[in-house]
Design a protein around this motif. Structure first.
Motif, PDB file in Angstrom:
ATOM      1  N   GLU A  47       0.824  -1.202   0.000  1.00  0.00           N
ATOM      2  CA  GLU A  47       0.000   0.000   0.000  1.00  0.00           C
ATOM      3  C   GLU A  47       0.865   1.262   0.000  1.00  0.00           C
ATOM      4  OE1 GLU A  47      -2.537  -0.315   3.348  1.00  0.00           O
ATOM      5  OE2 GLU A  47      -4.038  -1.567   2.333  1.00  0.00           O
ATOM      6  N   PHE A  48       1.935   1.243   0.757  1.00  0.00           N
ATOM      7  CA  PHE A  48       2.839   2.399   0.827  1.00  0.00           C
ATOM      8  C   PHE A  48       3.484   2.666  -0.540  1.00  0.00           C
ATOM      9  CE2 PHE A  48       7.169   4.023   1.527  1.00  0.00           C
ATOM     10  CZ  PHE A  48       6.858   5.245   2.122  1.00  0.00           C
ATOM     11  N   GLU A  49       3.950   1.594  -1.194  1.00  0.00           N
ATOM     12  CA  GLU A  49       4.575   1.757  -2.502  1.00  0.00           C
ATOM     13  C   GLU A  49       3.567   2.230  -3.542  1.00  0.00           C
ATOM     14  OE1 GLU A  49       6.285  -2.038  -3.251  1.00  0.00           O
ATOM     15  OE2 GLU A  49       8.047  -1.685  -1.971  1.00  0.00           O
ATOM     16  N   ALA A  50       2.339   1.732  -3.452  1.00  0.00           N
ATOM     17  CA  ALA A  50       1.295   2.169  -4.377  1.00  0.00           C
ATOM     18  C   ALA A  50       0.983   3.656  -4.182  1.00  0.00           C
ATOM     19  CB  ALA A  50       0.035   1.332  -4.178  1.00  0.00           C
ATOM     20  N   LYS A  51       0.976   4.086  -2.912  1.00  0.00           N
ATOM     21  CA  LYS A  51       0.739   5.506  -2.623  1.00  0.00           C
ATOM     22  C   LYS A  51       1.863   6.367  -3.184  1.00  0.00           C
ATOM     23  CE  LYS A  51      -1.407   8.887  -0.385  1.00  0.00           C
ATOM     24  NZ  LYS A  51      -0.495   9.998  -0.572  1.00  0.00           N
ATOM     25  N   GLN A  52       3.093   5.885  -3.061  1.00  0.00           N
ATOM     26  CA  GLN A  52       4.218   6.646  -3.603  1.00  0.00           C
ATOM     27  C   GLN A  52       4.127   6.774  -5.125  1.00  0.00           C
ATOM     28  OE1 GLN A  52       7.827   4.730  -2.008  1.00  0.00           O
ATOM     29  NE2 GLN A  52       8.194   6.646  -0.868  1.00  0.00           N
ATOM     30  N   ARG A  53       3.767   5.652  -5.772  1.00  0.00           N
ATOM     31  CA  ARG A  53       3.623   5.693  -7.230  1.00  0.00           C
ATOM     32  C   ARG A  53       2.504   6.646  -7.640  1.00  0.00           C
ATOM     33  NH1 ARG A  53       4.505   0.084  -6.667  1.00  0.00           N
ATOM     34  NH2 ARG A  53       2.251  -0.330  -6.809  1.00  0.00           N
ATOM     35  N   SER A  54       1.399   6.625  -6.896  1.00  0.00           N
ATOM     36  CA  SER A  54       0.282   7.515  -7.203  1.00  0.00           C
ATOM     37  C   SER A  54       0.677   8.980  -7.044  1.00  0.00           C
ATOM     38  CB  SER A  54      -0.907   7.195  -6.287  1.00  0.00           C
ATOM     39  OG  SER A  54      -1.968   8.093  -6.509  1.00  0.00           O
ATOM     40  N   ASP A  55       1.408   9.285  -5.952  1.00  0.00           N
ATOM     41  CA  ASP A  55       1.863  10.660  -5.728  1.00  0.00           C
ATOM     42  C   ASP A  55       2.828  11.108  -6.820  1.00  0.00           C
ATOM     43  OD1 ASP A  55       0.319  10.748  -3.481  1.00  0.00           O
ATOM     44  OD2 ASP A  55       1.975  10.434  -2.062  1.00  0.00           O
ATOM     45  N   ALA A  56       3.702  10.202  -7.250  1.00  0.00           N
ATOM     46  CA  ALA A  56       4.662  10.528  -8.304  1.00  0.00           C
ATOM     47  C   ALA A  56       3.946  10.838  -9.620  1.00  0.00           C
ATOM     48  CB  ALA A  56       5.662   9.395  -8.489  1.00  0.00           C
ATOM     49  N   ILE A  57       2.908  10.038  -9.907  1.00  0.00           N
ATOM     50  CA  ILE A  57       2.129  10.274 -11.134  1.00  0.00           C
ATOM     51  C   ILE A  57       1.411  11.618 -11.057  1.00  0.00           C
ATOM     52  CG2 ILE A  57       0.150   9.467 -12.469  1.00  0.00           C
ATOM     53  CD1 ILE A  57       1.012   6.597 -11.724  1.00  0.00           C
ATOM     54  N   ASP A  58       0.845  11.924  -9.875  1.00  0.00           N
ATOM     55  CA  ASP A  58       0.166  13.210  -9.699  1.00  0.00           C
ATOM     56  C   ASP A  58       1.130  14.374  -9.910  1.00  0.00           C
ATOM     57  OD1 ASP A  58      -2.198  11.945  -9.185  1.00  0.00           O
ATOM     58  OD2 ASP A  58      -2.040  12.100  -6.997  1.00  0.00           O
ATOM     59  N   GLU A  59       2.341  14.254  -9.359  1.00  0.00           N
ATOM     60  CA  GLU A  59       3.332  15.317  -9.515  1.00  0.00           C
ATOM     61  C   GLU A  59       3.768  15.463 -10.968  1.00  0.00           C
ATOM     62  OE1 GLU A  59       6.007  18.385  -8.773  1.00  0.00           O
ATOM     63  OE2 GLU A  59       4.281  17.610  -7.648  1.00  0.00           O
ATOM     64  N   MET A  60       3.924  14.339 -11.657  1.00  0.00           N
ATOM     65  CA  MET A  60       4.311  14.375 -13.065  1.00  0.00           C
ATOM     66  C   MET A  60       3.227  15.064 -13.896  1.00  0.00           C
ATOM     67  SD  MET A  60       5.309  11.211 -15.583  1.00  0.00           S
ATOM     68  CE  MET A  60       3.640  10.541 -15.515  1.00  0.00           C
ATOM     69  N   LEU A  61       1.967  14.740 -13.611  1.00  0.00           N
ATOM     70  CA  LEU A  61       0.869  15.377 -14.325  1.00  0.00           C
ATOM     71  C   LEU A  61       0.813  16.874 -14.043  1.00  0.00           C
ATOM     72  CD1 LEU A  61      -1.935  12.700 -13.794  1.00  0.00           C
ATOM     73  CD2 LEU A  61      -0.696  13.182 -15.910  1.00  0.00           C
ATOM     74  N   ARG A  62       1.098  17.243 -12.769  1.00  0.00           N
ATOM     75  CA  ARG A  62       1.107  18.665 -12.420  1.00  0.00           C
ATOM     76  C   ARG A  62       2.192  19.414 -13.187  1.00  0.00           C
ATOM     77  NH1 ARG A  62       3.576  22.386  -9.637  1.00  0.00           N
ATOM     78  NH2 ARG A  62       5.278  20.969  -9.130  1.00  0.00           N
ATOM     79  N   GLN A  63       3.393  18.806 -13.229  1.00  0.00           N
ATOM     80  CA  GLN A  63       4.497  19.440 -13.951  1.00  0.00           C
ATOM     81  C   GLN A  63       4.204  19.532 -15.450  1.00  0.00           C
ATOM     82  OE1 GLN A  63       8.108  17.351 -12.996  1.00  0.00           O
ATOM     83  NE2 GLN A  63       8.107  18.019 -10.846  1.00  0.00           N
ATOM     84  N   GLU A  64       3.534  18.522 -15.980  1.00  0.00           N
ATOM     85  CA  GLU A  64       3.169  18.559 -17.398  1.00  0.00           C
ATOM     86  C   GLU A  64       2.172  19.677 -17.677  1.00  0.00           C
ATOM     87  OE1 GLU A  64       1.732  14.771 -18.585  1.00  0.00           O
ATOM     88  OE2 GLU A  64       3.721  13.853 -18.707  1.00  0.00           O
ATOM     89  N   ARG A  65       1.232  19.871 -16.733  1.00  0.00           N
ATOM     90  CA  ARG A  65       0.267  20.953 -16.909  1.00  0.00           C
ATOM     91  C   ARG A  65       0.967  22.311 -16.882  1.00  0.00           C
ATOM     92  NH1 ARG A  65      -3.069  17.640 -13.566  1.00  0.00           N
ATOM     93  NH2 ARG A  65      -2.386  18.805 -11.723  1.00  0.00           N
ATOM     94  N   VAL A  66       1.926  22.466 -15.942  1.00  0.00           N
ATOM     95  CA  VAL A  66       2.693  23.715 -15.868  1.00  0.00           C
ATOM     96  C   VAL A  66       3.482  23.935 -17.151  1.00  0.00           C
ATOM     97  CG1 VAL A  66       4.577  24.906 -14.685  1.00  0.00           C
ATOM     98  CG2 VAL A  66       2.828  23.699 -13.359  1.00  0.00           C
ATOM     99  N   ALA A  67       4.153  22.863 -17.619  1.00  0.00           N
ATOM    100  CA  ALA A  67       4.942  22.970 -18.848  1.00  0.00           C
ATOM    101  C   ALA A  67       4.057  23.274 -20.044  1.00  0.00           C
ATOM    102  CB  ALA A  67       5.722  21.677 -19.069  1.00  0.00           C
ATOM    103  N   GLN A  68       2.892  22.630 -20.077  1.00  0.00           N
ATOM    104  CA  GLN A  68       1.966  22.860 -21.192  1.00  0.00           C
ATOM    105  C   GLN A  68       1.466  24.304 -21.184  1.00  0.00           C
ATOM    106  OE1 GLN A  68       1.518  20.666 -23.482  1.00  0.00           O
ATOM    107  NE2 GLN A  68       0.079  21.851 -24.709  1.00  0.00           N
TER     108      GLN A  68
END
Length: 490
Positions: A47-68
């Motif tokens: 569960e902890f690793e899944a949460k980390q992966r989810s947070d990483a994906i959220d951050e990547m999407l946020r950075q992509e939105r900023v870059a876009q």
């Protein structure tokens, strides 16, 4: 002790934060109550690793939105020497893409235009302030007015216009001019010829001059600058009231052939300067005057600092949504401030005032303004930081260039390399275009050999609304095409 209290007294498992007995799906996903300690530990780790992966994906999407979002911006720099037309170009963008803002600021331009008018009148009067034995009234005969009588008459007129001249310091203070700005010495008087040969100093104010005016009006209880409040000038000390009272004397001064003869001899060409409104005295020198769009475009005021403006032109999904345009001062002292804005600039609009071929820089009276434009453009083309930027050249004030050539001013007298080519507008314009293109190709090939982009050249008169907006459509298409190419969308 209740169940809720017991849960607060011990560490809450990750699974307990997500499962609720009220949700059937949660009951299915709830862990086995009989799991062993090893199973529980493995589950919590998963569960902890899944949460980390989810947070990483959220951050990547946020950075992509900023870059876009950043990619959806086009950064444009307006560059050129002082009085080349940069601020007028910026106002044209505003008129085209944000007319409501320009309309809201309309009354704020009123004191600027009044100040432009006062400065022009001061220069005319200074041009007339010579010793009586230095000039003779043209076409005089035995019964003509004597030189002494002539200048006595203008001294009397100057006295009648003294309330208008005193407005200069009042208007400068209202606009927020620096404390060390000498309002009584708007142009350099060190030249042996007063008036024309002395160079007019710019009307220098701080960047927030419009905000300052708004606060001043609010403090006096005046209503806002909306069009519904057009005639809201109840102050008898208002500049419009004073200028209106002086209108007959102003008109008499400007209609006098002798005044124009003296100005011509002293080469005082006010008509070539931005901020020239004397020809419109009958319309502007009135109490109820409201600036038109054309007046605002012609008004001259130089601000201290960098001006940033954001526009949202009509666009498609693939095109940039917002245009960020920077206007940076063009005097030699302000040019070092350009470099920090070069990075990430998608386009440069460089303005060269081609009518200034017979004029010199205010900062250095030995440097020809056209020669300075060539040197400045060459410097831009050499910049490594701009190798990915589109360069658009406005050969500005083309209408004034044509008027000068038609009046017989010899281009080759000032630009010797022009040789014996025809002293005609088309020939001179082609020569100037060729020289700038030659500089562009030579230095662009050195900085970016694989860059196949051409130099986009336009003959402009940026005070002309209709033709300038047509040119802007071409400029927009050029910038968008290069933007799409750079972002690999075409």
């Amino acid at each position: 002790m209740s169940v809720q209290t017991r849960r607060m007294d011990r560490p809450v498992e990750l699974s307990e934060r997500y499962y609720s007995s009220d949700d059937p799906l949660d009951r299915v996903l709830r862990p086995d109550p009989h799991e062993t300690p090893d199973q529980r530990s493995a589950r919590l780790m998963a569960e902890f690793e899944a949460k980390q992966r989810s947070d990483a994906i959220d951050e990547m999407l946020r950075q992509e939105r900023v870059a876009q979002k950043k990619k959806k911006e086009v950064k444009i720099l307006l560059l050129g020497q002082s009085e080349s037309g940069k601020s007028t170009t910026l106002k044209q963008f505003q008129l085209l893409w944000a007319p409501n803002i320009l309309d809201a600021e309309r009354l704020y331009w009123r004191p600027v235009i009044f100040l432009n008018l006062v400065v022009s009148v001061r220069r005319i009067l200074e041009c007339l302030s010579v010793r009586p034995d230095e000039e003779a009234r043209p076409g005089t005969g035995s019964s003509a007015m004597s030189v002494e009588e002539t200048y006595s008459r203008y001294a009397e007129l100057k006295l009648k216009l003294s309330p208008l001249l005193q407005l200069e310091s009042v208007l400068l203070n209202e606009l927020g001019a620096p404390a060390d700005f000498d309002s009584a010495n708007v142009y350099d008087r060190t030249s042996p010829l007063p008036g024309a040969s002395g160079h007019k100093r710019d009307i220098l104010v701080r960047m927030e001059w419009q905000e300052r005016l708004a606060k001043s009006k609010a403090a006096r209880g005046s209503r806002g600058p909306g069009l519904g409040d057009r005639v809201a000038f109840a102050d008898p000390g208002d500049a419009g009231a004073i200028i209106s009272a002086c209108r007959p004397e102003l008109q008499r001064l400007w209609d006098d052939p002798f005044v124009h003869a003296v100005m011509a001899r002293r080469k005082l060409r006010l008509e070539e300067s931005s901020g020239f409104f004397v020809n419109d005295l009958n319309r502007i020198a009135r109490y109820e005057y409201i600036p038109t769009d054309e007046d605002i475009l012609r008004a001259r005021v130089r601000t201290i600092g960098v001006s940033e403006h954001r526009f949202t032109p009509p666009s498609t999904e693939r095109e940039p949504a917002e245009w960020v345009i920077y206007d940076v001062g063009g005097t030699r002292g302000q040019r070092p401030k350009w470099v920090p804005y070069f990075e990430d600039a998608q386009a440069i609009i460089f303005l060269a005032p081609v009518s200034a071929f017979d004029q010199f820089l205010a900062e250095d009276r030995k440097v020809n303004r056209l020669a300075d434009s060539f040197q400045l453009f060459e410097h831009i083309c050499k910049q490594e930081l701009l190798k990915g930027s589109s360069i658009i050249l406005f050969l500005n004030k083309a209408d004034l260039l044509k008027a000068k050539l038609d009046a017989g001013v010899r281009f080759n007298k000032w630009i010797e390399r022009y040789g014996d080519r025809p002293n005609e507008f088309e020939a001179v314009a082609n020569y100037l275009k060729g020289k700038f293109v030659e500089l562009y190709k030579f230095h662009r090939n050195k900085v970016s050999p694989r860059d196949s982009r051409e130099l986009y050249v336009h003959l402009t008169s940026v005070v002309d609304i209709r033709t300038t907006h047509a040119i802007f459509q071409d400029v927009k298409e050029t910038i968008i095409r290069d933007y799409l190419r750079n972002t690999k969308l075409i």
